[in-house]
Enzyme design. Sequence first.
Site, short mmCIF file in Angstrom:
data_model
loop_
_atom_site.label_atom_id
_atom_site.label_comp_id
_atom_site.label_asym_id
_atom_site.label_seq_id
_atom_site.Cartn_x
_atom_site.Cartn_y
_atom_site.Cartn_z
N CYS A 81 0.82 -1.21 0.00
CA CYS A 81 0.00 0.00 0.00
C CYS A 81 0.85 1.25 0.00
O CYS A 81 0.37 2.34 -0.30
CB CYS A 81 -0.95 0.01 1.19
SG CYS A 81 -2.14 -1.34 1.11
N GLY A 118 -5.84 -10.58 0.72
CA GLY A 118 -4.51 -10.94 1.20
C GLY A 118 -4.54 -12.19 2.06
O GLY A 118 -5.59 -12.67 2.49
#
Lengths: 386, 146
Positions: A81, A118
């Site tokens: 991210c 994830g």
Amino acid sequence: MRNVYVLGTGMIKFGRYPDKTVPQLGGQAAILALRDAGISIKDVGMFACGNLQQSNAMVGQRILQQIGQTGIPVINVTNACATGSTAFREAYMSVASGMYDIAMAVGVEQMGKAGLLGGAGGGDPAYVTEGKLGSGTMPVVFGQAGIEHMRKYGTKLEHFAKISVKSHKHATKNPFSQYRNEVSLEDVMNARMIAYPNTLYMCCPTGDGAAAAILVSEDKLKQLAGGRKRAKVAASVLTSDPWTDRDLTLPDVSTLTRRASKQAYETAGIGPKDIALTELHDCFATAELVHYENLGLCGEGEAGKFIDSGGGMHPSLGGHDPVNVSGGLLSKGHPLGATGVANICEVVWHLTQDDRAKDRLVPNAKAGQAHVIGLGSACTIHVLTV
Amino acid sequence: MAEQAQATDTGPRPIVPWLKLAPKPHLEAIKCACGAIYIDPKRVACSKCGETDKFTPLPLSDKGKVYVFSVVHQSYPGIKTPFVTAIVDLPEGISVRATLTDVDPEQAQKEPNKIFNLPVELVTGVAAKDREGHDVVAFSYRPSKN
């Protein structure tokens, strides 16, 4: 190292662009930033491009194919991210080091409606470990970080929910935000549970977006800024997870931010009291709450009290120490590669009183910070000042 | 020869290398001389001190306490929800991620304080079959019965 300034910024409204390609989205943001800086792609010495999900596809070079192939070095960056903010940092370093006078950073992502849960787990693809050995999805990982806070300090579900209410309220003032609807505390509390304590409104949405920044040396700033106020990059910090006892069983979302924060304040020569606004990584409401403490906006264990007292809320709404005035990832959206650059753009706009933040400007902002964490792990903090 | 032997062996297999099935099912970590403990034995070196060859096996207790948890209501397609996922602290000084069974998910959400520090014990069971037809044995924790 030389002083580095943000000469121009560009951002497209976050949302869904099924008819566009990643290079087109990134190219649009780049063009906006170049225009804002008053320069051409021909003036740019190097280009760092952040993108996660097409990271094997030379996205940076393909953006140049859209906007101008000048033969400059291109770095394609991926860092979970923190991808966009790491690209920004690469551009920053290339100017700070003296190698280039003008650098461009673009963060872009096209996620559509695909999630990024994830932690699916490896092993034999004939079976999955998810659900059998607990869960490693992102809503769970950050949910557990919030529950750890509940356990240690008696923090309540309402505290997390209030963060989502605040972010949605902020987003109504931001035309770049993917969602611009207010939600009530009841809406958030009663929304579908994803992973306790994170309900649907406490999880950031998927979507597409792009943001760009042009970084320049002090000499170039003098030549090009034309008297317009520009923000200085007072600190650019990147950290990875240090070793901790719990290792990968309970991903540590706090230690790397705390280390990055300490470095950032030291480098910038200021403290949390000097920060007029913070854009932080609220991928989940639980994450925002723990980062209040990780970034020193309040004391240890006081994040619940902080939000109860109007902490994180825009001053015009009766709050103090505003956080995620853009609407944050929870409302503005979290197109992974774009997020880091977008956070920086938001802070820059407040510091330079840019029209693009006119309805939500934090008054008298002289310093702000943009924070991103990527699990796996990376944390960036950029402190900007005027 | 080894491949042939494997092809005819249809005995149960652990879902992860740190689950040992014999002599009775238990978890086994590795401990570095520096004190760091790792649940996954496959590693190049100790990520705390950097040493490569100071590891010894560390069989883990089948009893522990819940550190934190979450109730999963949305997961990957085909995975039954809700279920409770927990981080369990073991007396050896390591924590393990696992599913917590025999606890009502709704109740856990309502009264999280009853789950923190909850004494739990290891249980194992067949969770799936792999492509070669072996039973895949997984582990979970449930509230301790004694």
